[in-house]
Scaffold this active site. Structure first.
Site, PDB file in Angstrom:
ATOM      1  N   LYS A  36      -6.770  90.161  63.459  1.00  0.00           N
ATOM      2  CA  LYS A  36      -7.620  89.466  62.481  1.00  0.00           C
ATOM      3  C   LYS A  36      -9.071  89.910  62.683  1.00  0.00           C
ATOM      4  CE  LYS A  36      -8.999  84.958  62.831  1.00  0.00           C
ATOM      5  NZ  LYS A  36     -10.402  84.806  62.392  1.00  0.00           N
ATOM      6  N   ASP A  63     -10.322  88.065  57.498  1.00  0.00           N
ATOM      7  CA  ASP A  63     -10.563  86.617  57.390  1.00  0.00           C
ATOM      8  C   ASP A  63     -12.008  86.372  56.964  1.00  0.00           C
ATOM      9  OD1 ASP A  63     -10.569  83.836  57.781  1.00  0.00           O
ATOM     10  OD2 ASP A  63     -10.740  83.999  59.959  1.00  0.00           O
ATOM     11  N   LEU A  64     -12.283  86.607  55.667  1.00  0.00           N
ATOM     12  CA  LEU A  64     -13.661  86.418  55.175  1.00  0.00           C
ATOM     13  C   LEU A  64     -13.756  85.231  54.218  1.00  0.00           C
ATOM     14  CD1 LEU A  64     -14.843  90.135  54.684  1.00  0.00           C
ATOM     15  CD2 LEU A  64     -15.183  88.626  56.643  1.00  0.00           C
ATOM     16  N   LYS A  65     -12.649  84.577  53.939  1.00  0.00           N
ATOM     17  CA  LYS A  65     -12.640  83.323  53.156  1.00  0.00           C
ATOM     18  C   LYS A  65     -13.530  83.397  51.908  1.00  0.00           C
ATOM     19  CE  LYS A  65     -11.903  80.487  57.317  1.00  0.00           C
ATOM     20  NZ  LYS A  65     -12.154  81.483  58.395  1.00  0.00           N
ATOM     21  N   ASP A  68     -16.282  82.385  45.373  1.00  0.00           N
ATOM     22  CA  ASP A  68     -17.361  82.754  44.451  1.00  0.00           C
ATOM     23  C   ASP A  68     -16.785  82.693  43.037  1.00  0.00           C
ATOM     24  OD1 ASP A  68     -19.750  83.945  43.360  1.00  0.00           O
ATOM     25  OD2 ASP A  68     -20.085  84.916  45.300  1.00  0.00           O
ATOM     26  N   ILE A  69     -17.525  83.178  42.055  1.00  0.00           N
ATOM     27  CA  ILE A  69     -16.989  83.162  40.688  1.00  0.00           C
ATOM     28  C   ILE A  69     -15.821  84.163  40.613  1.00  0.00           C
ATOM     29  CG2 ILE A  69     -19.146  82.403  39.602  1.00  0.00           C
ATOM     30  CD1 ILE A  69     -19.597  85.336  38.765  1.00  0.00           C
ATOM     31  N   PRO A  70     -14.881  83.940  39.662  1.00  0.00           N
ATOM     32  CA  PRO A  70     -13.678  84.784  39.613  1.00  0.00           C
ATOM     33  C   PRO A  70     -13.974  86.280  39.600  1.00  0.00           C
ATOM     34  CG  PRO A  70     -13.426  82.902  38.144  1.00  0.00           C
ATOM     35  CD  PRO A  70     -14.840  82.834  38.667  1.00  0.00           C
ATOM     36  N   THR A  72     -16.502  87.984  40.769  1.00  0.00           N
ATOM     37  CA  THR A  72     -17.003  88.480  42.059  1.00  0.00           C
ATOM     38  C   THR A  72     -15.888  88.529  43.098  1.00  0.00           C
ATOM     39  OG1 THR A  72     -19.168  87.584  41.541  1.00  0.00           O
ATOM     40  CG2 THR A  72     -18.740  88.046  43.856  1.00  0.00           C
ATOM     41  N   THR A 122     -10.235  73.133  58.967  1.00  0.00           N
ATOM     42  CA  THR A 122      -9.766  72.174  59.985  1.00  0.00           C
ATOM     43  C   THR A 122     -10.927  71.362  60.562  1.00  0.00           C
ATOM     44  OG1 THR A 122      -9.738  74.057  61.461  1.00  0.00           O
ATOM     45  CG2 THR A 122      -7.626  73.287  60.682  1.00  0.00           C
ATOM     46  N   GLN A 194     -10.933  73.836  69.678  1.00  0.00           N
ATOM     47  CA  GLN A 194      -9.866  73.490  68.729  1.00  0.00           C
ATOM     48  C   GLN A 194      -9.470  72.025  68.930  1.00  0.00           C
ATOM     49  OE1 GLN A 194      -8.888  75.317  66.352  1.00  0.00           O
ATOM     50  NE2 GLN A 194      -9.110  77.469  66.899  1.00  0.00           N
ATOM     51  N   ARG A 215      -8.936  83.340  71.873  1.00  0.00           N
ATOM     52  CA  ARG A 215      -9.339  83.256  73.276  1.00  0.00           C
ATOM     53  C   ARG A 215      -8.210  83.180  74.304  1.00  0.00           C
ATOM     54  NH1 ARG A 215     -13.629  78.874  71.491  1.00  0.00           N
ATOM     55  NH2 ARG A 215     -11.943  78.649  69.973  1.00  0.00           N
TER      56      ARG A 215
HETATM   57  O1  C5P Z   1      -9.973  81.604  70.043  1.00  0.00           O
HETATM   58  P1  C5P Z   1      -9.078  80.870  69.093  1.00  0.00           P
HETATM   59  O2  C5P Z   1      -7.598  81.060  69.373  1.00  0.00           O
HETATM   60  O3  C5P Z   1      -9.457  79.425  68.939  1.00  0.00           O
HETATM   61  O4  C5P Z   1      -9.368  81.606  67.703  1.00  0.00           O
HETATM   62  C1  C5P Z   1      -8.788  81.210  66.497  1.00  0.00           C
HETATM   63  C2  C5P Z   1      -9.237  82.096  65.396  1.00  0.00           C
HETATM   64  O5  C5P Z   1      -8.757  81.550  64.173  1.00  0.00           O
HETATM   65  C3  C5P Z   1     -10.754  82.199  65.240  1.00  0.00           C
HETATM   66  O6  C5P Z   1     -11.029  83.517  64.787  1.00  0.00           O
HETATM   67  C4  C5P Z   1     -11.095  81.197  64.182  1.00  0.00           C
HETATM   68  O7  C5P Z   1     -12.207  81.590  63.403  1.00  0.00           O
HETATM   69  C5  C5P Z   1      -9.842  81.206  63.326  1.00  0.00           C
HETATM   70  N1  C5P Z   1      -9.586  79.961  62.601  1.00  0.00           N
HETATM   71  C6  C5P Z   1      -9.449  78.741  63.227  1.00  0.00           C
HETATM   72  N2  C5P Z   1      -9.198  77.614  62.507  1.00  0.00           N
HETATM   73  C7  C5P Z   1      -9.088  77.699  61.195  1.00  0.00           C
HETATM   74  C8  C5P Z   1      -9.199  78.907  60.543  1.00  0.00           C
HETATM   75  C9  C5P Z   1      -9.454  80.046  61.296  1.00  0.00           C
HETATM   76  O8  C5P Z   1      -9.554  78.656  64.430  1.00  0.00           O
HETATM   77  N3  C5P Z   1      -8.805  76.607  60.517  1.00  0.00           N
END
Ligand code: C5P
Length: 243
Positions: A36, A63-65, A68-70, A72, A122, A194, A215
């Protein structure tokens, strides 16, 4: 096509730059085949980060989420597809028209990436949801399920879901809709920041297709051993009959 057991593990390359990312890729070579790339690395290194992974024959979840407008977002999806990314995500709260435009853009590329919806982050709790929507008593789960259904109806391929949401999403959306889950922690390991965690086995047993792990692997004394342990737990969980 169903991912192999090893492909179900996606390691988050949350590094400040290409050098550190390359070190991790080398450390995990031959074991991890899906990575990712998120805001930190992409902001620092841009498309070179994608090439770094693809040149080693591995897959990329960007993972850039997008939100924006459709027009773009459709353009961003086209650019991401041209980079060869295998999966990317966008905010379902951008609406049906935005998601439909994204799905159309992905469909017209020669290398169609899978499109995943982010529903509620989350980090959002009920209070935060009430503040941003103005709707009193809105439950996070109902909000997540509604946005995920909208994503499916708009042509997206799946959702990013916290461990708590996997089961209700699988029940609501059926098989074939991708569920990808971050927040994975093995028994006894620190949760870091988390809040809602699950082990990799629990996540796939509940119905997740992919787990994203950062991590617990990237900061482990031996990243390769940590990754191997998680893949073997995934294989064990997948070989057991599901409820
Ligand atoms: O280090 P860790 O296992 O917590 O990393 C989780 C990865 O998933 C990170 O890159 C974090 O940005 C991403 N992420 C998350 N929770 C989300 C969406 C993405 O932890 N709801």
């Amino acid at each position: 096509m169903k991912p192999s057991d090893a492909e179900r593990l996606i390691v988050a390359l949350d590094t400040p730059g290409l050098r550190e990312a390359a070190e991790l890729l080398d450390a995990l070579a031959g074991c991890v085949s899906y990575f990712k790339i998120g805001h930190q690395l992409f902001t620092a290194a841009g498309p070179r980060a994608v090439s770094l992974v693809k040149d080693r024959g591995a897959r990329v979840f960007l993972d850039l989420k997008y939100h924006d407008i459709p027009h773009t977002v459709a353009g961003a999806v086209e650019s991401a597809a041209a980079l060869g990314v295998d999966m990317l995500n966008l905010h379902a709260s951008g609406g049906a028209a935005m998601m439909e435009a994204a799905a159309k853009a992905a469909g017209s590329s020669s290398h169609r990436p899978a499109l995943l919806a982010v529903t509620a982050l989350t980090s959002m709790d009920r209070k935060c949801l009430e503040e941003t929507t103005g709707i009193a008593g809105l439950s996070v789960e109902d909000h997540v399920l509604r946005l995920a259904s909208l994503a499916k109806a708009s042509g997206l391929d799946g959702v990013v879901a916290s461990p708590r949401e996997i089961l209700p999403l699988r029940q609501r959306l059926g098989c074939g809709f991708i569920i990808l889950t971050p927040g994975i922690r093995q028994a006894g390991s620190p949760p870091d920041d988390q809040k809602r965690t699950a082990t990799a086995s629990e996540a796939v047993a509940a119905g997740a297709d992919y787990v994203v792990v950062g991590r617990p692997i990237t900061r482990a004394p031996h990243p390769l051993t940590a990754a191997r342990t998680i893949i073997s737990e995934l294989s064990d969980a997948l070989s057991r009959p599901h409820p």
